[in-house]
Design a protein around this motif. Structure first.
Motif, PDB file in Angstrom:
ATOM      1  N   LEU A 135     121.034 122.878  27.182  1.00 52.44           N
ATOM      2  CA  LEU A 135     121.810 122.272  26.098  1.00 52.44           C
ATOM      3  C   LEU A 135     121.073 122.351  24.768  1.00 52.44           C
ATOM      4  CD1 LEU A 135     124.220 120.575  25.074  1.00 52.44           C
ATOM      5  CD2 LEU A 135     122.936 118.540  25.767  1.00 52.44           C
ATOM      6  N   SER A 136     119.779 122.072  24.789  1.00 48.64           N
ATOM      7  CA  SER A 136     119.006 122.060  23.556  1.00 48.64           C
ATOM      8  C   SER A 136     117.590 122.506  23.863  1.00 48.64           C
ATOM      9  CB  SER A 136     119.002 120.646  22.946  1.00 48.64           C
ATOM     10  OG  SER A 136     118.424 120.640  21.664  1.00 48.64           O
ATOM     11  N   VAL A 137     117.017 123.316  22.975  1.00 50.42           N
ATOM     12  CA  VAL A 137     115.693 123.885  23.221  1.00 50.42           C
ATOM     13  C   VAL A 137     114.916 123.921  21.914  1.00 50.42           C
ATOM     14  CG1 VAL A 137     116.442 126.267  22.831  1.00 50.42           C
ATOM     15  CG2 VAL A 137     114.481 125.823  24.328  1.00 50.42           C
ATOM     16  N   GLY A 149     111.318 111.674  27.427  1.00 55.03           N
ATOM     17  CA  GLY A 149     112.246 110.696  27.970  1.00 55.03           C
ATOM     18  C   GLY A 149     113.598 110.929  27.341  1.00 55.03           C
ATOM     19  N   LEU A 150     114.652 110.527  28.035  1.00 55.43           N
ATOM     20  CA  LEU A 150     115.993 110.665  27.460  1.00 55.43           C
ATOM     21  C   LEU A 150     116.927 109.615  28.014  1.00 55.43           C
ATOM     22  CD1 LEU A 150     118.006 113.755  28.830  1.00 55.43           C
ATOM     23  CD2 LEU A 150     116.289 112.527  30.139  1.00 55.43           C
ATOM     24  N   CYS A 151     117.985 109.334  27.244  1.00 53.69           N
ATOM     25  CA  CYS A 151     119.013 108.386  27.661  1.00 53.69           C
ATOM     26  C   CYS A 151     120.296 108.760  26.936  1.00 53.69           C
ATOM     27  CB  CYS A 151     118.594 106.950  27.363  1.00 53.69           C
ATOM     28  SG  CYS A 151     118.247 106.627  25.622  1.00 53.69           S
ATOM     29  N   VAL A 152     121.384 108.087  27.286  1.00 51.36           N
ATOM     30  CA  VAL A 152     122.697 108.408  26.724  1.00 51.36           C
ATOM     31  C   VAL A 152     123.260 107.173  26.033  1.00 51.36           C
ATOM     32  CG1 VAL A 152     125.024 109.227  27.237  1.00 51.36           C
ATOM     33  CG2 VAL A 152     123.081 110.093  28.567  1.00 51.36           C
ATOM     34  N   GLU A 153     123.704 107.360  24.784  1.00 53.34           N
ATOM     35  CA  GLU A 153     124.311 106.267  24.041  1.00 53.34           C
ATOM     36  C   GLU A 153     125.757 106.054  24.482  1.00 53.34           C
ATOM     37  OE1 GLU A 153     122.465 105.946  19.730  1.00 53.34           O
ATOM     38  OE2 GLU A 153     123.101 108.011  20.105  1.00 53.34           O
ATOM     39  N   GLY A 156     128.215 108.822  24.057  1.00 56.68           N
ATOM     40  CA  GLY A 156     127.897 110.074  24.737  1.00 56.68           C
ATOM     41  C   GLY A 156     126.785 110.874  24.107  1.00 56.68           C
ATOM     42  N   SER A 157     126.336 110.471  22.908  1.00 61.13           N
ATOM     43  CA  SER A 157     125.206 111.156  22.283  1.00 61.13           C
ATOM     44  C   SER A 157     123.953 110.974  23.137  1.00 61.13           C
ATOM     45  CB  SER A 157     124.961 110.626  20.867  1.00 61.13           C
ATOM     46  OG  SER A 157     126.062 110.888  20.035  1.00 61.13           O
ATOM     47  N   ILE A 158     123.081 111.939  23.060  1.00 62.49           N
ATOM     48  CA  ILE A 158     121.864 111.935  23.871  1.00 62.49           C
ATOM     49  C   ILE A 158     120.685 111.608  22.962  1.00 62.49           C
ATOM     50  CG2 ILE A 158     120.372 113.346  25.345  1.00 62.49           C
ATOM     51  CD1 ILE A 158     123.049 115.122  25.663  1.00 62.49           C
ATOM     52  N   VAL A 159     119.835 110.709  23.400  1.00 61.83           N
ATOM     53  CA  VAL A 159     118.638 110.358  22.644  1.00 61.83           C
ATOM     54  C   VAL A 159     117.411 110.752  23.455  1.00 61.83           C
ATOM     55  CG1 VAL A 159     117.276 108.475  21.669  1.00 61.83           C
ATOM     56  CG2 VAL A 159     119.755 108.482  21.398  1.00 61.83           C
ATOM     57  N   ILE A 160     116.483 111.446  22.794  1.00 65.90           N
ATOM     58  CA  ILE A 160     115.237 111.809  23.451  1.00 65.90           C
ATOM     59  C   ILE A 160     114.065 111.370  22.579  1.00 65.90           C
ATOM     60  CG2 ILE A 160     116.285 113.825  24.559  1.00 65.90           C
ATOM     61  CD1 ILE A 160     114.760 115.588  22.566  1.00 65.90           C
ATOM     62  N   VAL A 161     112.901 111.229  23.207  1.00 68.20           N
ATOM     63  CA  VAL A 161     111.656 111.070  22.465  1.00 68.20           C
ATOM     64  C   VAL A 161     110.859 112.352  22.624  1.00 68.20           C
ATOM     65  CG1 VAL A 161     111.488 108.576  22.435  1.00 68.20           C
ATOM     66  CG2 VAL A 161     110.668 109.803  24.441  1.00 68.20           C
ATOM     67  N   ILE A 178     120.699 114.190  20.139  1.00 66.34           N
ATOM     68  CA  ILE A 178     121.220 115.515  20.464  1.00 66.34           C
ATOM     69  C   ILE A 178     122.733 115.432  20.630  1.00 66.34           C
ATOM     70  CG2 ILE A 178     121.234 117.370  22.187  1.00 66.34           C
ATOM     71  CD1 ILE A 178     118.333 116.786  22.737  1.00 66.34           C
ATOM     72  N   ASP A 179     123.446 116.316  19.930  1.00 66.82           N
ATOM     73  CA  ASP A 179     124.893 116.387  20.081  1.00 66.82           C
ATOM     74  C   ASP A 179     125.211 116.906  21.492  1.00 66.82           C
ATOM     75  OD1 ASP A 179     127.565 117.929  20.001  1.00 66.82           O
ATOM     76  OD2 ASP A 179     127.591 116.774  18.132  1.00 66.82           O
ATOM     77  N   PRO A 180     126.023 116.169  22.271  1.00 65.56           N
ATOM     78  CA  PRO A 180     126.272 116.574  23.658  1.00 65.56           C
ATOM     79  C   PRO A 180     127.109 117.839  23.800  1.00 65.56           C
ATOM     80  CG  PRO A 180     127.665 114.711  23.075  1.00 65.56           C
ATOM     81  CD  PRO A 180     126.724 114.916  21.932  1.00 65.56           C
ATOM     82  N   VAL A 181     127.731 118.301  22.710  1.00 63.87           N
ATOM     83  CA  VAL A 181     128.537 119.524  22.757  1.00 63.87           C
ATOM     84  C   VAL A 181     127.740 120.713  22.235  1.00 63.87           C
ATOM     85  CG1 VAL A 181     130.635 120.662  21.966  1.00 63.87           C
ATOM     86  CG2 VAL A 181     130.677 118.218  22.527  1.00 63.87           C
ATOM     87  N   SER A 182     127.195 120.580  21.041  1.00 63.12           N
ATOM     88  CA  SER A 182     126.518 121.712  20.405  1.00 63.12           C
ATOM     89  C   SER A 182     125.040 121.794  20.744  1.00 63.12           C
ATOM     90  CB  SER A 182     126.669 121.616  18.881  1.00 63.12           C
ATOM     91  OG  SER A 182     125.922 120.517  18.370  1.00 63.12           O
TER      92      SER A 182
END
Length: 301
Positions: A135-137, A149-153, A156-161, A178-182
């Motif tokens: 999804l994201s690199v 670490g990661l979690c979901v708001e 649906g947005s994704i938050v990482i550290v 992180i945008d869950p689509v793009s």
């Protein structure tokens, strides 16, 4: 995968452990209401267990690092007639050093991998087929994505550290959405008290809560609340009995759970932290805990 005893009692604390019980790896459980503790699963493919998450049906997901036998792997644990079974959801491919796992609202699985694609990545995995989609690199060596670490708001947005990468002038540790689509990354908060962020959750008010192994003066470690809009950082707790806090979860009443394998108790410990006062209290500690790597709480329903 139909079972009769899949769900653990609500409020049960689940803890992944990379090397418990003679370096076999496993998942511990602890029921704060009754004091009952034990192994939910042990051995098998769990050596090197890292992150942990819960699916909607009560199954447990655990990631495993490549540096242990079997390569980078996502496991599913489920109960059948009183015993825990292990199955591989997905392995290898883009999974190199998976360190954290979360579940999206539609049931898809997200994995944070420290070294996937050479610069770290967030990978979406189909819960049925195990198909992996990056999804994201990280964009380059000067803009690595080192998701610890990661979690979901709620939306649906994704938050990482992200930790600083191994470059001469690495970017500051940061909290990223992180945008869950793009898969596009937007920095929410950077630098400040952040030094070695290692895990992240969303509290009951929608705030982002980060545990940092070396934050603050003296590298004492602690918990930092981050406003999801402004990125403003607020200290929840620091120092005290912490040495190197490692993982975080939220209980039903909003209390934070924080693990520390080198706490001032000198034994792997799970602390309860009051989110308002920062008060730290030992919930459970000591053997058979060895190297706690993730923590989650079984929700109600």
């Amino acid at each position: 995968m139909t079972t009769t005893d899949r769900r653990l009692p609500a409020g049960t604390v689940l803890l992944s452990d990379s090397s418990t019980f003679g370096c076999q790896g496993g998942v511990h459980f602890f029921d704060p209401a009754t004091g009952l503790r034990g192994f939910f699963a042990m051995g098998g493919d769990l050596v090197g267990a890292t992150g942990i998450a819960l699916e909607a049906d009560g199954n447990v997901l655990v990631t495993k690092d490549r540096h242990h036998p079997g390569g980078g792997t996502l496991l599913r644990l489920f109960r059948v007639d009183g015993s825990t079974k292990q199955t591989v959801v997905s392995s290898e491919g883009s999974l190199v050093s998976p360190i954290a796992v979360a579940v999206e609202g539609d049931g898809n699985i997200l994995v944070a991998d420290l070294f996937s694609k050479g610069m770290g990545a967030v990978i979406r995995i189909d819960p049925v087929t195990g198909e992996q989609t990056v999804l994201s690199v990280g964009e380059s060596r000067t803009d690595p994505l080192r998701p610890c670490g990661l979690c979901v708001e709620a939306d649906g947005s994704i938050v990482i550290v992200e930790q600083a990468g191994p470059v001469p002038e690495p970017p500051a540790p940061q909290v990223v959405r992180i945008d869950p689509v793009s898969g596009a990354r937007t920095v929410i908060s950077s630098g400040g008290s952040l030094r070695s962020p290692v895990d992240v959750v969303i509290d009951h008010h929608g705030n982002i809560v980060v545990v940092d192994a070396n934050a603050f003066e003296g590298f004492v470690g602690g918990v930092i609340k981050v406003d999801p809009v402004s990125g403003r950082q607020t200290t929840v707790t620091s120092g005290g009995s912490f040495d190197t806090p490692a993982a975080i979860a939220v209980e039903a009443d909003g209390t934070l759970l924080v693990t520390d394998n080198k706490a001032l108790t000198r034994e792997p410990t799970v602390f309860r932290v009051d989110p308002a006062t920062g008060d730290q209290r030992v919930l459970i500690m000591g053997p058979p805990f060895t190297s706690l790597s993730g923590v989650r709480v079984v929700p109600a329903g």
